[in-house]
Enzyme design. Sequence first.
Site, PDB file in Angstrom:
ATOM      1  N   GLU A 119       0.444  -3.533   4.073  1.00 15.41           N
ATOM      2  CA  GLU A 119       1.693  -3.682   3.135  1.00 15.41           C
ATOM      3  C   GLU A 119       2.838  -4.158   4.013  1.00 15.41           C
ATOM      4  OE1 GLU A 119       4.900  -1.270   0.643  1.00 15.41           O
ATOM      5  OE2 GLU A 119       2.943  -0.258   1.169  1.00 15.41           O
ATOM      6  N   GLU A 154       5.680   9.008   0.858  1.00 15.74           N
ATOM      7  CA  GLU A 154       5.720   8.250  -0.530  1.00 15.74           C
ATOM      8  C   GLU A 154       4.341   7.981  -0.862  1.00 15.74           C
ATOM      9  OE1 GLU A 154       5.906   4.222  -2.606  1.00 15.74           O
ATOM     10  OE2 GLU A 154       7.575   4.660  -1.471  1.00 15.74           O
TER      11      GLU A 154
END
Length: 524
Positions: free
Chosen positions: A214, A137
């Site tokens: 992240e 992604e």
Amino acid sequence: MAIIRHLTRTTLSLSLLSLSNGSTRSASSLLHRSPPPPQDPTLMQYDRLSNSINTKIKRLDHPDPRFLRYTSPHPTSSLDLTPILSSPRTRITTLPNGLRVATQSTQWDKTATVGVWVDAGSRFETDETNGVAHFLEHMILNGTKSRSGKALWEEVENMGGYLNAYTSREQTTYYVKVMGEEVPMALDILADMLQNSCMDEALIDQERGIILQEKEEVEMQAEEVIFDHLHATAFQYSPLGRTILGPVNNIKKITKADLQDYVSTHYAAHRMVICGVGAVRHEDIVEQVKKLFTKLSANPNTSLQWVANQPTIFTGSEVRIIDDDAPLAQFAIAFEGASYTDPDSIALMVMQTVLSSWDKTSGAGKHMGSELAQKVSINELAESMAAFSTNYSDTGLFGVYAVAKPDCLEDLSQAIMYQITKLIYRVSEVDVIRARNQLKSSMLLHLDGTTPVAEDIGRQLLKYGRRIPLTELMARIDAVDVDTVKHVANRFIFDKDMAIAAMGPIQGLQDYNWFRRRTYWLRY
């Protein structure tokens, strides 16, 4: 036989009198609040007393008529379905390669959301490749062979658009929200991203550091961590038990070959839905998709085959992470729930609404309809709590998540388990009606805007193969009554194993056997 029946009534009357110190007058005084029923002069005194008590009991079985009159959850007139029946139509076209195109046009919208929904997520990975779907992604959003990452985002911003993507356990989504006249350009960008993504090794290494950062941020969010641990213990040694971002070791060693293999295997045309909602025209979208999406994989491997080859097994178990330095304890209790296509999935959603959710900052507090929310609020048992019902292709999770102070865990656990198990034995019609109304309202309110509608269409086409009309959805919710709730609760809760995930100062949280014992009531 007449004599026996008479003796039975007399015995009942005498037993009732014994509860009032043997006085007929004291027993009658309990009932004098309401007018006595008409008395038959041929009946004996004990018979009249028995009839009056039975009348009182029947009256208690029904809600207060004043409540039904002024704040009744029962509709006083037939429901006006005109707004629902006049809602825009969802049009679906399936191309020869299996790619589905769905649109819902609204004349009053000046904006549109167009996106691609892919039946691929972290569930379609192995232990060695866990994290590839999320990594991919990031790479798809990082530029193409003809558009650099900077050029891609500048193009979206210059036309006033908003580009976003997300990865879940069973789905990956890419969508753009733009003005109506920019829809052709948005589709061109999406097609370029999905078919010509730049998999340069330097960009992969650069994105690797961003994903690791992240992951560190996600691990600081206690709720995300709790639900990752809940899935890991509930679905042990199965794809659903893995995290979406993947372990650190996998993120560090994911290669270009891993990304390309995942695309060729799972980003197939028949596992995709292209959806446009708002200021769009179905025929135009279909023609553009035919011209732009020509390089999609035609791999016959489908999600159903993948799920069948790696079935998910629910395991009754628990995981506890003790951290005495944390100010609050957090835990989640979950039973195995229903899949998307399970007929009882709607009933579980109603049951979730019956349990409801509550937060300390909420203004409703003790005035909420949910008994669990009232109990938690009045006694200050938690900082927040929320019931949840999560669906997957072949299974699900149903339970309650809560955050509380360490000294409240015992009472909070007791309140949660009592209200969950109570769904099996005793559910009021008023609670079910209120939950149905709240569920229908929340669903309709959620579909406010082009992006939520596009997400709803894309998800339903992937999971159900069709768009469920609102009228059908409302009818399915209205069909859930008290008996349905009891039946479904008996299927999923009664004497069933559960999964528990907890962390923080949780020494006061009862053990697994304590929770397991409270999945049923013993009555003699």
